[in-house]
Scaffold this active site. Structure first.
Site, PDB file in Angstrom:
ATOM      1  N   LYS A  77       0.832  -1.212   0.000  1.00  0.00           N
ATOM      2  CA  LYS A  77       0.000   0.000   0.000  1.00  0.00           C
ATOM      3  C   LYS A  77       0.867   1.262   0.000  1.00  0.00           C
ATOM      4  O   LYS A  77       2.053   1.207   0.345  1.00  0.00           O
ATOM      5  CB  LYS A  77      -0.934  -0.011   1.210  1.00  0.00           C
ATOM      6  CG  LYS A  77      -0.229   0.119   2.544  1.00  0.00           C
ATOM      7  CD  LYS A  77      -1.183  -0.108   3.719  1.00  0.00           C
ATOM      8  CE  LYS A  77      -0.440   0.054   5.027  1.00  0.00           C
ATOM      9  NZ  LYS A  77      -1.132  -0.585   6.157  1.00  0.00           N
ATOM     10  N   TYR A 125      16.482  30.468   2.959  1.00  0.00           N
ATOM     11  CA  TYR A 125      15.402  31.327   3.463  1.00  0.00           C
ATOM     12  C   TYR A 125      15.667  31.716   4.913  1.00  0.00           C
ATOM     13  O   TYR A 125      16.004  30.866   5.742  1.00  0.00           O
ATOM     14  CB  TYR A 125      14.065  30.584   3.409  1.00  0.00           C
ATOM     15  CG  TYR A 125      13.489  30.504   2.011  1.00  0.00           C
ATOM     16  CD1 TYR A 125      13.086  31.653   1.337  1.00  0.00           C
ATOM     17  CD2 TYR A 125      13.337  29.274   1.381  1.00  0.00           C
ATOM     18  CE1 TYR A 125      12.546  31.577   0.058  1.00  0.00           C
ATOM     19  CE2 TYR A 125      12.800  29.187   0.105  1.00  0.00           C
ATOM     20  CZ  TYR A 125      12.408  30.337  -0.550  1.00  0.00           C
ATOM     21  OH  TYR A 125      11.879  30.264  -1.806  1.00  0.00           O
TER      22      TYR A 125
HETATM   23  C1  LIG Z   1      -0.290  -1.634   6.840  1.00  0.00           C
HETATM   24  C2  LIG Z   1      -0.900  -2.872   7.336  1.00  0.00           C
HETATM   25  C3  LIG Z   1      -0.115  -4.001   7.639  1.00  0.00           C
HETATM   26  C4  LIG Z   1       1.398  -4.003   7.602  1.00  0.00           C
HETATM   27  O1  LIG Z   1       1.915  -3.479   8.796  1.00  0.00           O
HETATM   28  P1  LIG Z   1       3.498  -3.471   9.063  1.00  0.00           P
HETATM   29  O2  LIG Z   1       3.601  -2.979  10.447  1.00  0.00           O
HETATM   30  O3  LIG Z   1       4.085  -2.510   8.080  1.00  0.00           O
HETATM   31  O4  LIG Z   1       3.976  -4.842   8.859  1.00  0.00           O
HETATM   32  C5  LIG Z   1      -0.763  -5.168   7.987  1.00  0.00           C
HETATM   33  N1  LIG Z   1      -2.105  -5.218   8.076  1.00  0.00           N
HETATM   34  C6  LIG Z   1      -2.892  -4.144   7.822  1.00  0.00           C
HETATM   35  C7  LIG Z   1      -4.361  -4.282   7.953  1.00  0.00           C
HETATM   36  C8  LIG Z   1      -2.318  -2.940   7.466  1.00  0.00           C
HETATM   37  O5  LIG Z   1      -3.102  -1.877   7.229  1.00  0.00           O
END
Ligand SMILES: *Cc1c(COP(=O)(O)O)cnc(C)c1O
Length: 334
Positions: free
Chosen positions: A33, A243
């Protein structure tokens, strides 16, 4: 040009470490994601697939489309469920069942204590009935832990809740359902994994956010952030930079401007408490939208080679450092 180098060997090292915990590569679902936590969705999807990973997790259908061909299943965490061979959809709320397309594959997310997404423990039976009635295919049941990365018993309490959910699902006669609850922190601290899948994100990218006392698995950062020289100049003693002129040259010095700024997702931070690059150079003065200034004359500098270390300097976590990096930055596999 600012560039993100993706180290394939490090990525595969991390996946191997995780596979040692799960017992097999088949049980790893790679969380891709948010542009693969800023590493590049297509690049990381392709590398994961070549390693033998068969399952992926993304946020929405738009992301899923971009990697669909690479995986057997793609779990979509936050979009309305439609019928598809590869896609499965997390049910975050009872309304998601009502809005799903008939025949869609769904994975019921149960809220065992995090209270963010998922249906309540006492709604499980209702949800299962509605899934059947609406003609959806239940392919998974999942939960998410709120404190897998902290000492204490909260994780075990949530796991116990999830065990009772599994019993309900079995009792309701659902078969061929995959159960999954572990994220990176949970799998890294697990010694005997028995579920069907882990949803692993940050650990695969090379960061272990568990506190020291846990059994430590060595992971290697996958991403390295580089910036390229744009302009160089000599400063006389007392000349001020950027800046607001927040940095004042203590002596004559040679500085150069590099092509990375907050417009690229690099934190602006606090010029009074300057970020120190991976090569030990403090950022001089304020971060601009597209530029930073360093005392260097190198053509290319390494800004960050460990997002967890960088995150400490900004008071945040590795996840935020990498995910914030703009999609515009070129990513190269080495
Ligand atoms: C983002 C996410 C993960 C992964 O989590 P990590 O801590 O990066 O391993 C697993 N399950 C769900 C539902 C998530 O949203």
């Amino acid at each position: 040009m600012a560039t993100i180098l993706i180290n394939k060997d490090n990525f595969y090292h991390n996946l191997n470490q995780i596979a040692l915990k799960t017992g097999s590569i088949e049980k790893i679902a790679m969380v891709l994601k948010d542009n693969a936590y800023g590493h590049g969705l297509e690049i990381m999807g392709k590398l994961a697939s070549e390693f033998g990973i068969r399952h992926a997790v993304v946020k929405n259908i738009e992301e899923a489309e971009r990697i669909k061909a690479l995986f057997e299943t793609v779990l979509i965490l936050g979009d309305l469920a439609v019928k598809d061979e590869v896609y499965t959809f997390a049910i975050n709320d009872l309304s998601d069942i009502a809005n799903a397309q008939k025949g869609a594959k769904v994975e019921l997310k149960v809220d065992t204590g995090m209270h963010r997404n998922g249906i309540a423990m006492d709604e499980v039976d209702t949800a299962l009935q509605q899934i059947e009635k609406r003609g959806l295919e239940l392919v998974g049941v999942m939960t998410h832990f709120r404190s897998a990365d902290e000492m204490g018993s909260e994780l075990f309490w949530q796991q116990k809740q999830f065990e009772s959910v599994k019993e309900k699902v079995h009792a309701a006669g659902f078969k061929k359902v995959r159960f999954h609850s572990h994220n990176s922190a949970a799998i890294l601290r697990t010694r005997n994994f028995s579920e069907d899948l882990v949803r692993v994100g940050i650990a695969a990218y090379g960061y272990n956010e568990l506190p020291e006392p846990f059994d430590h698995v060595t992971l290697k950062p996958v991403m390295k952030l580089m910036a390229g020289k744009v302009a160089a100049r000599r400063l006389s003693k007392g000349e001020r930079v950027g800046y607001g002129g927040d940095f004042s040259a203590p002596d004559a010095m040679k500085v150069a401007t590099y092509d990375l700024g907050y417009g690229d997702g690099w934190p602006r931070g606090d010029s009074q408490n300057a970020y120190i690059t991976a090569e030990g150079l403090p950022v001089l003065g304020r971060v601009s939208m597209d530029f930073i200034i360093l005392e260097s004359d190198k053509e290319v500098v390494v800004i960050m080679d460990n997002a967890q270390e960088a995150a400490k300097q900004f008071g945040t976590i590795s996840y935020e450092m990498t995910t914030a990096l703009s999609e515009k930055i070129e990513r190269l596999v080495i």
